[in-house]
Design a protein around this motif. Sequence first.
Motif, PDB file in Angstrom:
ATOM      1  N   THR A 151      -5.511  23.147 -12.081  1.00  0.00           N
ATOM      2  CA  THR A 151      -4.989  21.840 -11.679  1.00  0.00           C
ATOM      3  C   THR A 151      -6.092  20.819 -11.948  1.00  0.00           C
ATOM      4  O   THR A 151      -7.252  21.081 -11.651  1.00  0.00           O
ATOM      5  CB  THR A 151      -4.674  21.864 -10.170  1.00  0.00           C
ATOM      6  N   ILE A 152      -5.754  19.664 -12.526  1.00  0.00           N
ATOM      7  CA  ILE A 152      -6.775  18.640 -12.786  1.00  0.00           C
ATOM      8  C   ILE A 152      -6.474  17.385 -11.969  1.00  0.00           C
ATOM      9  O   ILE A 152      -5.362  16.847 -12.014  1.00  0.00           O
ATOM     10  CB  ILE A 152      -6.848  18.266 -14.279  1.00  0.00           C
ATOM     11  N   LEU A 153      -7.502  16.919 -11.240  1.00  0.00           N
ATOM     12  CA  LEU A 153      -7.394  15.702 -10.426  1.00  0.00           C
ATOM     13  C   LEU A 153      -8.474  14.718 -10.828  1.00  0.00           C
ATOM     14  O   LEU A 153      -9.603  15.118 -11.122  1.00  0.00           O
ATOM     15  CB  LEU A 153      -7.642  16.015  -8.950  1.00  0.00           C
ATOM     16  N   GLY A 154      -8.145  13.430 -10.827  1.00  0.00           N
ATOM     17  CA  GLY A 154      -9.148  12.402 -11.091  1.00  0.00           C
ATOM     18  C   GLY A 154      -8.962  11.235 -10.148  1.00  0.00           C
ATOM     19  O   GLY A 154      -7.904  11.091  -9.525  1.00  0.00           O
ATOM     20  N   LEU A 155      -9.988  10.394 -10.060  1.00  0.00           N
ATOM     21  CA  LEU A 155      -9.914   9.198  -9.223  1.00  0.00           C
ATOM     22  C   LEU A 155      -9.570   8.001 -10.094  1.00  0.00           C
ATOM     23  O   LEU A 155     -10.203   7.788 -11.120  1.00  0.00           O
ATOM     24  CB  LEU A 155     -11.271   8.948  -8.581  1.00  0.00           C
ATOM     25  N   GLU A 156      -8.582   7.230  -9.679  1.00  0.00           N
ATOM     26  CA  GLU A 156      -8.270   6.008 -10.440  1.00  0.00           C
ATOM     27  C   GLU A 156      -8.203   4.826  -9.510  1.00  0.00           C
ATOM     28  O   GLU A 156      -7.773   4.943  -8.366  1.00  0.00           O
ATOM     29  CB  GLU A 156      -6.941   6.176 -11.183  1.00  0.00           C
ATOM     30  N   PRO A 157      -8.659   3.653 -10.004  1.00  0.00           N
ATOM     31  CA  PRO A 157      -8.642   2.466  -9.154  1.00  0.00           C
ATOM     32  C   PRO A 157      -7.218   2.098  -8.757  1.00  0.00           C
ATOM     33  O   PRO A 157      -6.289   2.243  -9.557  1.00  0.00           O
ATOM     34  CB  PRO A 157      -9.260   1.371 -10.034  1.00  0.00           C
ATOM     35  N   ASP A 158      -7.048   1.640  -7.508  1.00  0.00           N
ATOM     36  CA  ASP A 158      -5.741   1.152  -7.074  1.00  0.00           C
ATOM     37  C   ASP A 158      -5.547  -0.249  -7.608  1.00  0.00           C
ATOM     38  O   ASP A 158      -6.509  -0.987  -7.781  1.00  0.00           O
ATOM     39  CB  ASP A 158      -5.678   1.122  -5.538  1.00  0.00           C
ATOM     40  N   LEU A 159      -4.280  -0.591  -7.879  1.00  0.00           N
ATOM     41  CA  LEU A 159      -4.002  -1.960  -8.313  1.00  0.00           C
ATOM     42  C   LEU A 159      -4.189  -2.877  -7.111  1.00  0.00           C
ATOM     43  O   LEU A 159      -3.752  -2.561  -6.000  1.00  0.00           O
ATOM     44  CB  LEU A 159      -2.571  -2.051  -8.830  1.00  0.00           C
ATOM     45  N   ILE A 160      -4.871  -3.995  -7.342  1.00  0.00           N
ATOM     46  CA  ILE A 160      -5.143  -4.897  -6.217  1.00  0.00           C
ATOM     47  C   ILE A 160      -4.026  -5.930  -6.118  1.00  0.00           C
ATOM     48  O   ILE A 160      -3.785  -6.676  -7.064  1.00  0.00           O
ATOM     49  CB  ILE A 160      -6.497  -5.617  -6.409  1.00  0.00           C
ATOM     50  N   PRO A 161      -3.316  -5.967  -4.982  1.00  0.00           N
ATOM     51  CA  PRO A 161      -2.262  -6.974  -4.846  1.00  0.00           C
ATOM     52  C   PRO A 161      -2.855  -8.375  -4.808  1.00  0.00           C
ATOM     53  O   PRO A 161      -3.997  -8.574  -4.396  1.00  0.00           O
ATOM     54  CB  PRO A 161      -1.593  -6.631  -3.511  1.00  0.00           C
ATOM     55  N   HIS A 162      -2.058  -9.384  -5.250  1.00  0.00           N
ATOM     56  CA  HIS A 162      -2.518 -10.769  -5.332  1.00  0.00           C
ATOM     57  C   HIS A 162      -3.079 -11.304  -4.030  1.00  0.00           C
ATOM     58  O   HIS A 162      -3.986 -12.112  -4.019  1.00  0.00           O
ATOM     59  CB  HIS A 162      -1.360 -11.670  -5.758  1.00  0.00           C
ATOM     60  N   THR A 163      -2.487 -10.834  -2.932  1.00  0.00           N
ATOM     61  CA  THR A 163      -2.862 -11.400  -1.636  1.00  0.00           C
ATOM     62  C   THR A 163      -4.198 -10.900  -1.119  1.00  0.00           C
ATOM     63  O   THR A 163      -4.708 -11.393  -0.128  1.00  0.00           O
ATOM     64  CB  THR A 163      -1.782 -11.032  -0.597  1.00  0.00           C
ATOM     65  N   SER A 164      -4.780  -9.906  -1.775  1.00  0.00           N
ATOM     66  CA  SER A 164      -5.979  -9.331  -1.165  1.00  0.00           C
ATOM     67  C   SER A 164      -7.188  -9.358  -2.097  1.00  0.00           C
ATOM     68  O   SER A 164      -7.893  -8.385  -2.257  1.00  0.00           O
ATOM     69  CB  SER A 164      -5.683  -7.896  -0.732  1.00  0.00           C
ATOM     70  N   HIS A 165      -7.403 -10.533  -2.706  1.00  0.00           N
ATOM     71  CA  HIS A 165      -8.519 -10.684  -3.637  1.00  0.00           C
ATOM     72  C   HIS A 165      -9.859 -10.295  -3.052  1.00  0.00           C
ATOM     73  O   HIS A 165     -10.763  -9.914  -3.763  1.00  0.00           O
ATOM     74  CB  HIS A 165      -8.620 -12.147  -4.090  1.00  0.00           C
ATOM     75  N   PHE A 166      -9.999 -10.453  -1.755  1.00  0.00           N
ATOM     76  CA  PHE A 166     -11.328 -10.280  -1.178  1.00  0.00           C
ATOM     77  C   PHE A 166     -11.559  -8.894  -0.601  1.00  0.00           C
ATOM     78  O   PHE A 166     -12.603  -8.616  -0.071  1.00  0.00           O
ATOM     79  CB  PHE A 166     -11.583 -11.388  -0.141  1.00  0.00           C
ATOM     80  N   LYS A 167     -10.553  -8.029  -0.744  1.00  0.00           N
ATOM     81  CA  LYS A 167     -10.761  -6.640  -0.295  1.00  0.00           C
ATOM     82  C   LYS A 167     -11.586  -5.891  -1.341  1.00  0.00           C
ATOM     83  O   LYS A 167     -11.428  -6.112  -2.534  1.00  0.00           O
ATOM     84  CB  LYS A 167      -9.407  -5.942  -0.128  1.00  0.00           C
ATOM     85  N   PRO A 168     -12.464  -5.007  -0.897  1.00  0.00           N
ATOM     86  CA  PRO A 168     -13.216  -4.215  -1.885  1.00  0.00           C
ATOM     87  C   PRO A 168     -12.265  -3.302  -2.663  1.00  0.00           C
ATOM     88  O   PRO A 168     -11.242  -2.889  -2.127  1.00  0.00           O
ATOM     89  CB  PRO A 168     -14.172  -3.395  -1.013  1.00  0.00           C
ATOM     90  N   PRO A 169     -12.584  -3.020  -3.928  1.00  0.00           N
ATOM     91  CA  PRO A 169     -11.702  -2.159  -4.716  1.00  0.00           C
ATOM     92  C   PRO A 169     -11.640  -0.747  -4.114  1.00  0.00           C
ATOM     93  O   PRO A 169     -12.632  -0.241  -3.616  1.00  0.00           O
ATOM     94  CB  PRO A 169     -12.372  -2.135  -6.091  1.00  0.00           C
ATOM     95  N   THR A 170     -10.456  -0.164  -4.165  1.00  0.00           N
ATOM     96  CA  THR A 170     -10.291   1.198  -3.666  1.00  0.00           C
ATOM     97  C   THR A 170      -9.764   2.061  -4.810  1.00  0.00           C
ATOM     98  O   THR A 170      -9.303   1.546  -5.826  1.00  0.00           O
ATOM     99  CB  THR A 170      -9.271   1.251  -2.517  1.00  0.00           C
ATOM    100  N   SER A 171      -9.845   3.361  -4.622  1.00  0.00           N
ATOM    101  CA  SER A 171      -9.278   4.239  -5.647  1.00  0.00           C
ATOM    102  C   SER A 171      -8.584   5.400  -4.947  1.00  0.00           C
ATOM    103  O   SER A 171      -8.801   5.641  -3.761  1.00  0.00           O
ATOM    104  CB  SER A 171     -10.382   4.731  -6.577  1.00  0.00           C
ATOM    105  N   SER A 172      -7.715   6.065  -5.684  1.00  0.00           N
ATOM    106  CA  SER A 172      -7.073   7.236  -5.085  1.00  0.00           C
ATOM    107  C   SER A 172      -6.934   8.357  -6.112  1.00  0.00           C
ATOM    108  O   SER A 172      -7.085   8.151  -7.324  1.00  0.00           O
ATOM    109  CB  SER A 172      -5.727   6.863  -4.469  1.00  0.00           C
TER     110      SER A 172
END
Length: 328
Positions: free
Chosen positions: A175-196
């Motif tokens: 099984t292969i898993l990787g981390l990819e950045p979450d898309l940042i919604p317009h309303t949350s410009h100031f949240k730090p980037p997250t990934s899943s």
Amino acid sequence: MAAVIGTDLDEAARLLSAGELVAIPTETVYGLAANAFDEAAVLKVFEAKQRPAFDPLIVHVHSIEQLAGAVREVPPEAEALMKAFWPGPLTLVLPKHPRIPDLVTSGLDTVAVRMPAHPLTLELLRALPFPLAAPSANPFGYVSPTNAQHVADQLGERIPYILDGGPCAVGVESTILGLEPDLIPHTSHFKPPTSSWVLYRAGGVPVEAIENVIGTVRPQVKHVLPVAPGMLESHYAPRKPVFIGDIRALLKQHPGRAAVISFSTKHEAWRCEVLSPSRDLNEAARHLFATLRALDASEADMILAEVFPDEGLGRAINDRLRRAAAKR
Ligand code: TXA
Ligand code: MG
């Protein structure tokens, strides 16, 4: 030159240290291994398999400590997954260490790593001062090998040594898993980037077991370029045409010598292979690739395969069958 098949770890270690290729057993499928730090050796892997340079390799290690030379960082969830499933059929895509040549990762800044659960290969890895880059030991696009003879049949003229560890216990790739950045919604410009975590390939560790450790895993969205894993539509493919669906309906649609792959039912057909009479998906996975090879070598006109239950290793089985049936 024809490959020697044997269990001589010293010979395998000698060849790998000299920059040669050795086929190695793992619990999933056999790998075609080279020194992961040696770009010239890794190039031989691509040549022997006729693998396109855009398809990166998996780096195999014997311990979590050895990862230090292959990846830049191990996020806490990755560590939890390693503790739960290593050694075992789980590959994690993590930030690449500069020591790993770009050829291994096809220029990506991530590297796929795993610790295989096979005693012979773990002993070999412990005897070597470098990790092993190894894709499955089959010509590109064909069914993966699950015993030493499968490797010899197709790559025997191109490699010096095949380490024989018996038939593979799992039978489908990791099984292969990787981390990819979450898309940042317009309303949350100031949240730090997250990934899943994203599932790149269903395989030997069921997704359900992974989700028990790290929570929900995202399915992969289709990329325009085949950036990832056996993600090409046609892969793992026998030469004969493969059709999947309801066997009775398929038998009506395809007159001729039909070779059937069934989970547990013996169908009335030219030939029928039952993968697990007791409906054990692990047993079915273990027999899948050897059965595909045998039917491909038979006098059948086509291969008809059932759809397996979409749970546990059934997901990996269905994924491989779908790709085997995909238009080339
Ligand atoms: O069970 C397995 O994983 C077997 C045994 C030998 O370990 N290996 C295997 O390797 O199946 P291979 O090369 O046939 O498939 C590995 C897949 C490739 O399709 C490749 O695209 C993907 O892993 N991969 C490797 N590095 C990657 C990366 N940095 N990002 C995304 N995908 C990657
Ligand atoms: Mg492969």
